[in-house]
Every structure is written in structure tokens, then in C-alpha cells.
Design a protein around this motif. Structure first.
Motif, PDB file in Angstrom:
ATOM      1  N   LEU A   1       0.854  -1.180   0.000  1.00  0.00           N
ATOM      2  CA  LEU A   1       0.000   0.000   0.000  1.00  0.00           C
ATOM      3  C   LEU A   1       0.894   1.234   0.000  1.00  0.00           C
ATOM      4  N   VAL A   2       0.806   2.066  -1.040  1.00  0.00           N
ATOM      5  CA  VAL A   2       1.672   3.245  -1.117  1.00  0.00           C
ATOM      6  C   VAL A   2       0.887   4.543  -0.903  1.00  0.00           C
ATOM      7  N   ALA A   3      -0.396   4.484  -0.954  1.00  0.00           N
ATOM      8  CA  ALA A   3      -1.257   5.647  -0.711  1.00  0.00           C
ATOM      9  C   ALA A   3      -2.638   5.076  -0.433  1.00  0.00           C
ATOM     10  N   PRO A   4      -3.533   5.850   0.139  1.00  0.00           N
ATOM     11  CA  PRO A   4      -4.830   5.280   0.507  1.00  0.00           C
ATOM     12  C   PRO A   4      -5.532   4.517  -0.616  1.00  0.00           C
ATOM     13  N   GLY A   5      -5.422   4.969  -1.837  1.00  0.00           N
ATOM     14  CA  GLY A   5      -6.149   4.282  -2.903  1.00  0.00           C
ATOM     15  C   GLY A   5      -5.256   3.445  -3.810  1.00  0.00           C
ATOM     16  N   TRP A   6      -4.000   3.209  -3.415  1.00  0.00           N
ATOM     17  CA  TRP A   6      -3.057   2.619  -4.374  1.00  0.00           C
ATOM     18  C   TRP A   6      -2.208   1.515  -3.773  1.00  0.00           C
ATOM     19  N   VAL A   7      -2.123   0.432  -4.561  1.00  0.00           N
ATOM     20  CA  VAL A   7      -1.247  -0.678  -4.179  1.00  0.00           C
ATOM     21  C   VAL A   7      -0.264  -0.921  -5.316  1.00  0.00           C
ATOM     22  N   LEU A   8       0.988  -1.083  -4.929  1.00  0.00           N
ATOM     23  CA  LEU A   8       2.037  -1.340  -5.921  1.00  0.00           C
ATOM     24  C   LEU A   8       2.325  -2.843  -5.936  1.00  0.00           C
ATOM     25  N   ALA A   9       2.433  -3.412  -7.126  1.00  0.00           N
ATOM     26  CA  ALA A   9       2.751  -4.847  -7.229  1.00  0.00           C
ATOM     27  C   ALA A   9       3.644  -5.072  -8.442  1.00  0.00           C
ATOM     28  N   ALA A  10       4.224  -6.250  -8.497  1.00  0.00           N
ATOM     29  CA  ALA A  10       5.092  -6.584  -9.637  1.00  0.00           C
ATOM     30  C   ALA A  10       4.232  -7.026 -10.815  1.00  0.00           C
ATOM     31  N   THR A  11       4.467  -6.430 -11.966  1.00  0.00           N
ATOM     32  CA  THR A  11       3.669  -6.748 -13.151  1.00  0.00           C
ATOM     33  C   THR A  11       3.680  -8.239 -13.470  1.00  0.00           C
ATOM     34  N   HIS A  12       4.882  -8.854 -13.324  1.00  0.00           N
ATOM     35  CA  HIS A  12       4.997 -10.248 -13.756  1.00  0.00           C
ATOM     36  C   HIS A  12       4.081 -11.163 -12.964  1.00  0.00           C
ATOM     37  N   CYS A  13       3.727 -10.747 -11.749  1.00  0.00           N
ATOM     38  CA  CYS A  13       2.867 -11.607 -10.949  1.00  0.00           C
ATOM     39  C   CYS A  13       1.400 -11.416 -11.332  1.00  0.00           C
ATOM     40  N   ILE A  14       1.040 -10.207 -11.704  1.00  0.00           N
ATOM     41  CA  ILE A  14      -0.362  -9.901 -11.969  1.00  0.00           C
ATOM     42  C   ILE A  14      -0.765 -10.305 -13.390  1.00  0.00           C
ATOM     43  N   LEU A  15       0.041  -9.881 -14.358  1.00  0.00           N
ATOM     44  CA  LEU A  15      -0.290 -10.167 -15.759  1.00  0.00           C
ATOM     45  C   LEU A  15       0.473 -11.394 -16.188  1.00  0.00           C
ATOM     46  N   ARG A  16      -0.240 -12.371 -16.663  1.00  0.00           N
ATOM     47  CA  ARG A  16       0.431 -13.590 -17.100  1.00  0.00           C
ATOM     48  C   ARG A  16       1.185 -13.332 -18.386  1.00  0.00           C
ATOM     49  N   LEU A  17       2.182 -14.171 -18.614  1.00  0.00           N
ATOM     50  CA  LEU A  17       3.017 -14.020 -19.794  1.00  0.00           C
ATOM     51  C   LEU A  17       2.179 -14.021 -21.061  1.00  0.00           C
ATOM     52  N   GLY A  18       2.500 -13.132 -21.902  1.00  0.00           N
ATOM     53  CA  GLY A  18       1.849 -13.111 -23.196  1.00  0.00           C
ATOM     54  C   GLY A  18       0.425 -12.608 -23.165  1.00  0.00           C
ATOM     55  N   SER A  19      -0.061 -12.274 -21.989  1.00  0.00           N
ATOM     56  CA  SER A  19      -1.448 -11.841 -21.916  1.00  0.00           C
ATOM     57  C   SER A  19      -1.497 -10.332 -21.726  1.00  0.00           C
ATOM     58  N   THR A  20      -2.395  -9.691 -22.409  1.00  0.00           N
ATOM     59  CA  THR A  20      -2.492  -8.247 -22.269  1.00  0.00           C
ATOM     60  C   THR A  20      -3.782  -7.843 -21.563  1.00  0.00           C
ATOM     61  N   THR A  21      -4.635  -8.837 -21.329  1.00  0.00           N
ATOM     62  CA  THR A  21      -5.880  -8.487 -20.654  1.00  0.00           C
ATOM     63  C   THR A  21      -5.667  -8.522 -19.141  1.00  0.00           C
ATOM     64  N   VAL A  22      -6.266  -7.583 -18.483  1.00  0.00           N
ATOM     65  CA  VAL A  22      -6.116  -7.502 -17.025  1.00  0.00           C
ATOM     66  C   VAL A  22      -7.094  -8.477 -16.382  1.00  0.00           C
ATOM     67  N   PRO A  23      -6.583  -9.388 -15.562  1.00  0.00           N
ATOM     68  CA  PRO A  23      -7.481 -10.369 -14.948  1.00  0.00           C
ATOM     69  C   PRO A  23      -8.294  -9.750 -13.813  1.00  0.00           C
ATOM     70  N   TYR A  24      -9.222 -10.529 -13.314  1.00  0.00           N
ATOM     71  CA  TYR A  24     -10.010 -10.094 -12.166  1.00  0.00           C
ATOM     72  C   TYR A  24      -9.119 -10.122 -10.928  1.00  0.00           C
ATOM     73  N   ILE A  25      -9.082  -8.982 -10.229  1.00  0.00           N
ATOM     74  CA  ILE A  25      -8.150  -8.852  -9.106  1.00  0.00           C
ATOM     75  C   ILE A  25      -8.900  -8.424  -7.853  1.00  0.00           C
ATOM     76  N   GLU A  26      -8.549  -9.052  -6.742  1.00  0.00           N
ATOM     77  CA  GLU A  26      -9.068  -8.625  -5.445  1.00  0.00           C
ATOM     78  C   GLU A  26      -7.886  -8.341  -4.537  1.00  0.00           C
ATOM     79  N   VAL A  27      -7.996  -7.263  -3.772  1.00  0.00           N
ATOM     80  CA  VAL A  27      -6.897  -6.903  -2.878  1.00  0.00           C
ATOM     81  C   VAL A  27      -7.398  -6.992  -1.436  1.00  0.00           C
ATOM     82  N   TYR A  28      -6.641  -7.715  -0.616  1.00  0.00           N
ATOM     83  CA  TYR A  28      -6.974  -7.817   0.805  1.00  0.00           C
ATOM     84  C   TYR A  28      -5.916  -7.065   1.590  1.00  0.00           C
TER      85      TYR A  28
END
Ligand SMILES: *[C@@H]1O[C@H](CO)[C@@H](O)[C@H](O)[C@H]1NC(C)=O
Ligand SMILES: *[C@@H]1O[C@H](CO)[C@@H](O)[C@H](O)[C@H]1NC(C)=O
Ligand SMILES: *[C@@H]1O[C@H](CO)[C@@H](O)[C@H](O)[C@H]1NC(C)=O
Ligand SMILES: *[C@@H]1O[C@H](CO)[C@@H](O)[C@H](O)[C@H]1NC(C)=O
Ligand SMILES: *[C@@H]1O[C@H](CO)[C@@H](O)[C@H](O)[C@H]1NC(C)=O
Ligand SMILES: *[C@@H]1O[C@H](CO)[C@@H](O)[C@H](O)[C@H]1NC(C)=O
Ligand SMILES: *[C@@H]1O[C@H](CO)[C@@H](O)[C@H](O)[C@H]1NC(C)=O
Length: 752
Positions: free
Chosen positions: A619-646
Motif C-alpha cells: 500500500l503506497v497511498a490510501p487508494g493505491w497498491v504497488l505490485a510486480a507486473t509479472h505476478c499480476i499479468l500472465r506471460l503473453g497476456s495483455t488483458t487484465v485479470p479479475y483482481i481482489e486486494v486484501y
């Protein structure tokens, strides 16, 4: 590097036993007829993909020696004249002294003293004034012998073509020599003269092949006076040590010398036929040099029918050869998959690499590789191949000499008793040459290898994308080590899997080979025979370093040139790079898992992606979370998957059975004032290497107004330069699109 594979074919191939040849210049010379008969061997009696010739078949073939060893071939064209290639005698622009050279005539096997062979000293070497290098043409030389050769059944001149002589596209001709039998594979004892049938390729057909990028992405412009012979599919060719030797074609009962072996791009490679100096255009030059010498070379006229024969097709079909190996109907249905059945042990998976040879891990055959004796029960071994109704029998087991102590050489070759017909299946897999560079991002798959366990969830296609050489090397190599540049064999190949490993899906004791695809063709890129916990293998031993051993043993494995050259912007630098120092695990307040508790690290977030994996966010600001792209977006995929943040629970509750945190925790450091600072995010595949956040300050602060950055003075004093924590390319440019690829900012939508 660009000239790496343009090889004049004159590298020392063999060095005969000293004293094997006595200079017999003083032996009596027989009477020569005024009109020299040429090109007719007495009826009696480098080459790649060729075979031993019969003695006396090629009586004009000579061996040119320097310093006591065979260097080049040549052809006798008159009792006192030998034709050869200029590049054999010109080093660094200077013609070597004739006195250093000798000509061995009438020799068949170069192993030991020989009856009938005789030696002549060289009185003069003549090279065209404008010769300046093989690739610029005029690669022709004449040697005047100190005394005439002694003609006989094993020593006779060849006929030379006149300038008007035409060797039509498709003519079957023969090349001869004592050169290497394959790239970097010298002719074995007893050094018998090799012969190979080659077809003359028309100028347009040959240029068509050479216009297509070959090894090292090279193309080549043929020049007038050059002649190609060979096959688009390669495999039969001249090689190092054959230079200067003749390419001869039979017409009307006589052999004419059409070409002089000059150079090639590798040997026997697909779409890279041998390049010869065409002899016919040098009629005038040869006549001029030998003027006054009696008897001189013979230039019989070509029979008129042949000369006016079929016109050379001008709109020749530009047909390049396609790889014959590595084609699979679909991933998983590998037509080269071989199962070796040894009585008393589980099947061992290997790969068909040629008509007759299977490559498999040597560890499948314990106790059989340490002894020099062939396994006693070899008769009972069987090999199952796809689409073959019956099991094949095994003739020979050849373990790699270092297999017992070097995991990277855990290889053995098995020869089948009878070669199999190659078709759609079985079909061999392609093997890489040592200089192959599997591009970062190459699409790869795992294939069964060795005594592999039945795979749970075998339906998985195990797709992987190759990480760059730098990435792979620095994940597994040592700090500060330099990384092999493209073109040098890498120390490891690292796949990044499409589906990360999941709990409950263990790959214990599974051994895999890594197949990578280029332009629809599969290469066996790496091997791994070590169980690596519950994970799929992260690093493979590259197979390309074994190319020379495999081709030496098999004489015909399908080594294939690299097919993909599009080093896109994702490609790596070609200069040598070094690895950054690793950061100590646990440094900077980073706690080893699973000590993460929500209370202790209130900024840690669990980012659940597509309901199947969990990435670490911060969490870097009240409305923002920073994450590594490689973990969120699968290889070769450009569509953003469904994401939930806890938030506020990271590490507090056990994750669901099928979930596992797939990215390492971020690197946090405490300042002297006691504040925790986000310093780095773990890079893909690593828990010790971190991409520095510093260079991304501009991008983050522009996106997230409320993010807090410490002034430079407030930074932890011990923190090394930003570049030390991260790959050089990421440290270089602040906010560059490239670096931004690695970090992802997530805007939080308030829920509940
Ligand atoms: C080749 O020639 C160049 C310039 O003439 C010279 O500097 C170089 O040392 C030579 N190399 C060898 C191997 O003789
Ligand atoms: C060398 O000179 C000859 C005669 O002038 C010419 O035909 C030939 O093309 C030249 N070759 C090269 C490689 O420059
Ligand atoms: C390979 O060669 C082609 C054609 O010559 C060229 O367009 C391409 O840029 C080259 N690729 C590399 C990586 O050099
Ligand atoms: C090229 O080859 C194909 C098949 O061999 C043939 O059908 C076609 O007519 C040829 N084209 C030309 C221009 O020769
Ligand atoms: C076996 O290992 C030795 C020592 O590292 C090496 O020199 C040799 O080339 C290896 N053999 C093969 C066939 O790779
Ligand atoms: C291979 O195929 C050819 C024709 O396609 C056939 O004549 C030959 O018998 C086959 N050989 C074997 C060993 O199956
Ligand atoms: C794999 O190894 C893990 C840890 O060593 C063990 O708990 C698990 O039972 C093994 N799985 C299989 C299928 O052998």
C-alpha cells in the motif's frame, strides 16, 4: 561475430606421421605424351556426408602439406602444375613462400607410409593479382612443381573446362578431400580420401538460398566466378581441410574440374551449399600462367550437344529447404518421444535425434555407463517410438564421457539396430548448434525425460516462456559474474511458467527436457534430471554445448540453425554484462516467510489474481497498491485479470489450499529515524534480486499524487547505489517504459 561462420575451408585437418612421405623427386619420370590425356581414372580400382573413396578413383587429387601436415587439397592439371585455392597460401594479405609447401601425389590414406605416393617440392605459387579474400572471389592458385609428377595409375591430371564450358544446374558432380567430416569433427584414421556427390546449383537458385538469413542472420551475395554445389537440405558438403580440392563432373567419359573448394557457412547446413571457385572463367588466366610449359593442362572442348543443352532457367524456382526435424502436430504429441525399456527398470524417456539414434539421460542406465563394456543385456533392450508398430532393438549405448560426474552432461546415445523411416512420426527433434541463441520470450514446453514419475494433472500443457540470458544467469550465477553474450553457450536456460506452481500439484522426482519453438520448429534446448522440491524445474542445462559430441557420435543428428532472429526491443544487449550483488535474504527488515503478519507489516497487501494466485502488494497511498507486473499479468497476456486486494491480513490467515504467494515480499529498509522505506520489488523468479524503486519515483509520483517519498538525505545511509540492487537495464532510465513494465499500480475500488 558477423563473419563467425564464413569459413575458408583450409584449417589444418590432419597431421600425418612425420617421415611418412619420402621426397621422391629424384625418381625417374616416365615419358609424357605430347597431348596430355586427362580426366580418365584407370578403370580398376572434407567431405561431410561422404564416404571412403576407392584407391585410384581420383588420381588427380593431391594433398598440400605445410609444416609436415595436410592443409589443403589440390588437383593435378599437368605434370608440373597443381590447381588449388588462393586462400590456402595467402595469410594476412601476404603470399607464403613456396619453399614451405610440398605436394603429395598418388596418396589415398594419409596414415603411414604408402606405396605409390610421391612428393614434389613447390617451385612457385601463383595467385591472381586481385585476390583479396575468399568472400571477394578469385580464390584460385597455381602451384608449379619443382620437378614433374610421376604419372601412373594413381597419378593423372584432370581435364579443365574452357571458358565457354557450361555445367548445367542439377549436374551430379563429386568433391573429394581429407577435410573434416562434419563441423569441428576431423576425418578419423586412417585418413582415407573422402568423396561426396554434389549437385551443381544454378546461380539464381544458390543466391536464393544465400539471400535467406542463415547462421548468425547472415546473408551472402554471390559474385561472378563463384559456383555453388550441394543441396538445399544440406547434410552433404565439403568442410575444413577440403579447400583447394576439386569438384569434378563427368562428361563424355572424361572428368572435368568444374570448381575449386573455396568456402562455406559452416558445413552441410540447410540452405548453405558449398561455394566453389568456378574454373571455366579462369581458362585465360591459367593458360597465361602455364605458358611455355610442356605438356600443359588439357582443355578438351565440350561436346556441342551438352554446351547447347537445356538453357539455364532464368525464372528458377526459389525453393528454400525447410527443417526436416522438430515438427509436431501439436504440443504434447511429440513425434520424437522415445521410451527406452531396459529389463528390470522403469521406462526411460528420451528423444529421437536421427534415423538411428536416441538421446536420453545416462542416469537411466546406472552401472552400464561406468564400464567400458557394452551392457550384457543390450539384446533385451527395446525402444518404443510413436507410430511404430513394433519396438526397435538397440545396437549400442554410448554414454557421455563426463556423465558420471557432471549433471550437465548426463546424456547417453543409443543406436538402433536398424534405422527407422522418418516421416510425420517418428520424426527427430532439432538440436541447436553451440552458438544458438534462444531469444528471451521464446515459447517453450516441458517434455518427459528420463525416469519421470506419472504427472499429476497430466493434462497441463506446461507452457513456459524463456527468460533472458542475463536474467537466468543472475538468478543462479554468482555476484559480479559476467554473463555470456548471445552466441556463446549460456550456463543455464530458465523458463517462466504460464501457470505458476500450485500447492497440491507436486512435481517431485519428475525430470524434464525443455523444448523451445522457433518458427514452428521445436528444438531440444535443455535437460534437467534433478528433482527440485515441489517445483517445476527453474533452470535447465543447455543442450547446445553438446552439439559437437552428438554429431560426432551420430554422424547425422539434426542440428539446425537458429530460425528466429527478431531481437525485438525486449532483446538483450549483446555486450557482456555482469550480475549485481545479491541482497542478503532477510536484510533490511525483510522477514523470511511465513513470518509476515498483518500486524507487523500494515502496508502489505494480498493481491488475489483471477481467483487462482496471490501476489504481494504494498500500500503506497490510501487508494493505491504497488505490485510486480509479472505476478499480476500472465506471460503473453495483455488483458487484465479479475483482481481482489486484501489489506490488513497479509500472512495472518492461512491461504486456501490451492493458493500460494507467488511473488517474493518487497524489500523494505528502516531509516535512522525509524521509518520503513520501500526500496525494491523482487524481480521475476527471484527472492534475492530486487528491482530498485528509486528510478521509478517520477512515474509513481505522477500517477499517485499522495505517495510519500523520502528526500534523498533521508535514505538509509548504507543503501548501495540503486544499480546494485537491480539489473542494469532497469536502473538506467528513470521512468522508462521498459522499467515501468515491472511495476503495476492498482487503484483500489472500495468494497464493503
Ligand atoms: C596482419 O597485418 C596487419 C597490418 O598489415 C598487422 O598489423 C598484423 O599484425 C598482421 N597480423 C598477423 C597475424 O600477422
Ligand atoms: C580480377 O580481375 C579479373 C580481370 O580483370 C576480373 O575478371 C575479376 O572479376 C577480378 N576479380 C576480383 C575478385 O576482383
Ligand atoms: C536479420 O536479417 C534481416 C534481413 O537481413 C534483418 O532485417 C534483421 O534486422 C536482422 N536481425 C538481426 C537481429 O540482426
Ligand atoms: C516451382 O516449383 C513448383 C513445384 O516444384 C512448380 O509447380 C512451379 O511451377 C515452379 N515454378 C516455376 C516458376 O518454375
Ligand atoms: C568432459 O570434461 C572435460 C573436463 O571438463 C572436458 O575437457 C571435455 O571436453 C568433456 N567432454 C565432452 C565430450 O564434453
Ligand atoms: C521405408 O520406406 C520405404 C518407402 O517409403 C520402404 O520401401 C522401406 O521398406 C521402408 N523401410 C523401412 C525400414 O521401413
Ligand atoms: C513431494 O515432496 C513433498 C515434500 O518433500 C512431500 O510432502 C510430498 O508428499 C511429495 N509428493 C509426492 C507426490 O511424492
Amino acid at each position: 561475430m558477423s563473419q563467425h561462420l564464413l569459413l575458408p575451408l583450409a584449417i589444418l585437418a590432419i597431421s600425418p606421421i612425420p617421415g611418412a612421405f619420402q621426397d621422391s623427386a629424384l625418381s625417374p619420370t616416365q615419358e609424357e605424351p605430347e597431348h596430355l590425356d586427362c580426366g580418365r581414372p584407370e578403370p580398376s580400382a572434407r567431405i561431410m556426408g561422404g564416404s571412403d573413396s576407392q584407391p585410384g578413383t581420383w588420381p588427380w587429387q593431391v594433398s598440400l602439406h605445410q609444416g609436415g601436415g595436410h592443409i589443403c587439397g589440390g588437383s593435378l592439371i599437368a605434370p608440373s602444375w597443381v590447381l588449388s585455392a588462393a586462400h590456402c597460401f595467402v595469410t594476412n594479405g601476404t603470399l607464403e613462400p613456396a619453399a614451405e609447401w610440398s605436394v603429395v601425389l598418388g596418396v589415398h590414406s594419409q596414415d603411414g607410409p604408402l606405396d605409390g605416393a610421391h612428393v614434389r617440392a613447390v617451385a612457385a605459387i601463383l595467385v591472381p593479382d586481385n585476390y583479396s579474400g575468399v568472400e571477394r572471389g578469385a580464390d584460385v592458385a597455381l602451384l608449379r612443381l619443382a620437378s614433374p609428377a610421376r604419372l601412373g595409375p594413381a597419378v593423372r591430371p584432370v581435364c579443365l573446362p574452357r571458358a565457354s564450358h557450361r555445367f548445367v544446374h542439377g549436374t551430379a558432380c563429386w568433391a573429394t578431400g581429407w577435410g573434416d567430416v562434419q563441423e569441428a569433427d576431423p576425418l578419423p584414421l586412417p585418413w582415407v580420401l573422402q568423396e561426396v556427390e554434389l549437385r551443381v546449383l544454378g546461380e539464381a537458385a544458390c543466391q536464393c538460398l544465400y539471400s535467406r538469413p542463415g547462421p548468425f542472420n547472415l546473408t551472402f551475395q554471390l559474385l561472378p566466378g563463384m559456383l555453388c554445389a550441394g543441396y538445399p537440405e544440406g547434410r552433404r558438403d565439403t568442410c575444413q581441410g577440403d579447400s583447394g580440392g576439386p569438384l569434378v563432373c563427368k562428361e563424355g567419359g572424361r572428368w572435368f574440374q568444374a570448381g575449386i573448394t573455396s568456402f562455406g557457412f559452416g558445413c552441410g547446413r540447410r540452405n548453405r551449399p558449398g561455394v566453389f571457385t568456378a574454373v571455366a572463367p579462369y581458362e585465360a588466366w591459367i593458360r597465361e600462367q602455364v605458358l611455355g610449359s610442356e605438356p600443359g593442362p588439357a582443355f578438351p572442348t565440350q561436346s556441342p550437344e551438352l554446351q547447347s543443352g537445356l538453357p539455364e532457367p532464368t525464372d528458377e524456382n526459389c525453393t528454400i529447404a525447410l527443417p526436416e526435424c522438430g515438427k509436431a502436430p501439436r504440443p504434447g504429441a511429440w513425434p520424437w518421444e522415445a521410451q527406452v525399456m531396459v529389463p528390470g527398470s522403469r521406462p526411460c524417456y528420451g528423444a529421437l535425434v536421427s534415423e538411428s539414434w536416441i538421446l536420453a539421460p545416462a542416469s537411466c542406465f546406472p552401472g552400464r555407463i561406468s564400464s567400458d563394456l557394452p551392457p550384457r543385456d543390450l539384446d533385451n533392450w527395446r525402444v518404443m517410438l510413436p507410430s511404430r508398430p513394433r519396438a526397435e532393438r538397440v545396437a549400442r549405448l554410448v554414454p557421455h564421457e563426463n556423465a558420471s560426474w557432471d549433471d550437465a552432461s548426463n546424456l547417453a546415445l543409443l543406436q538402433l539396430r536398424a534405422p527407422v523411416n522418418l516421416s510425420v512420426a517418428p520424426r527427430p527433434v532439432c538440436l541447436p548448434h553451440p552458438e544458438h541463441y534462444f531469444l528471451p520470450g521464446s515459447r517453450c514446453r516441458l517434455a518427459r525425460w528420463g525416469h519421470t514419475e506419472p504427472v499429476p494433472g497430466a493434462g497441463s500443457l506446461l507452457e513456459a516462456e524463456l527468460l533472458g540470458v542475463w536474467w537466468c544467469h543472475c538468478l543462479y550465477g554468482r555476484q559480479g559474474e559476467s554473463v555470456p553474450p548471445p552466441g556463446e553457450p549460456p550456463l543455464a536456460l530458465c523458463p517462466a511458467y504460464q501457470e505458476e506452481e500450485e500447492a497440491g500439484r507436486c512435481w517431485n522426482y519428475s525430470h524434464w527436457s525443455l523444448l523451445c519453438r522457433e518458427e514452428g520448429t521445436w528444438f531440444l534446448a535443455g535437460i534437467r534430471d534433478l528433482p527440485s522440491d515441489c517445483l517445476r524445474p527453474r533452470a535447465f542445462y543447455p543442450l547446445q554445448t553438446h552439439g559437437p559430441w552428438i554429431s560426432h557420435v551420430t554422424r547425422g543428428a539434426y542440428l539446425e540453425d537458429q530460425l528466429a532472429w527478431d531481437w525485438g526491443p525486449e532483446g538483450e544487449e549483446t555486450e557482456t554484462q555482469t550480475c549485481p550483488p545479491h541482497t542478503e535474504h532477510g536484510a533490511c527488515g525483510l522477514r523470511p516467510e511465513p513470518a509476515l503478519t498483518g500486524g507487523l507489516w500494515p502496508w502489505l497487501a494480498e493481491v488475489h489474481v483471477a481467483g487462482e494466485r496471490v501476489c504481494t502488494g504494498i500500500l503506497v497511498a490510501p487508494g493505491w497498491v504497488l505490485a510486480a507486473t509479472h505476478c499480476i499479468l500472465r506471460l503473453g497476456s495483455t488483458t487484465v485479470p479479475y483482481i481482489e486486494v486484501y489489506l490488513g491480513r497479509a500472512g495472518a490467515s492461512p491461504l486456501p489450499q490451492s493458493h500460494q504467494v507467488t511473488s517474493a515480499p518487497p524489500l523494505l529498509c528502516q531509516t535512522e529515524e525509524g521509518s520503513w522505506v520501500l526500496v525494491g520489488m523482487a524481480i521475476r523468479g527471484s527472492r534475492e534480486l530486487f528491482a530498485a524503486i528509486g528510478p521509478e519515483e517520477t512515474w509513481i509520483s505522477q500517477t499517485v499524487g499522495e505517495a510519500h517519498f523520502l528526500p534523498p538525505s533521508g535514505f538509509p545511509h548504507w543503501l548501495p547505489e540503486g544499480g546494485d540492487l537491480c539489473p542494469p537495464d532497469m536502473a538506467r532510465a528513470s521512468g522508462s517504459p521498459r522499467a515501468a513494465l515491472f511495476l503495476l499500480l492498482l487503484t483500489l475500488l472500495i468494497q464493503g
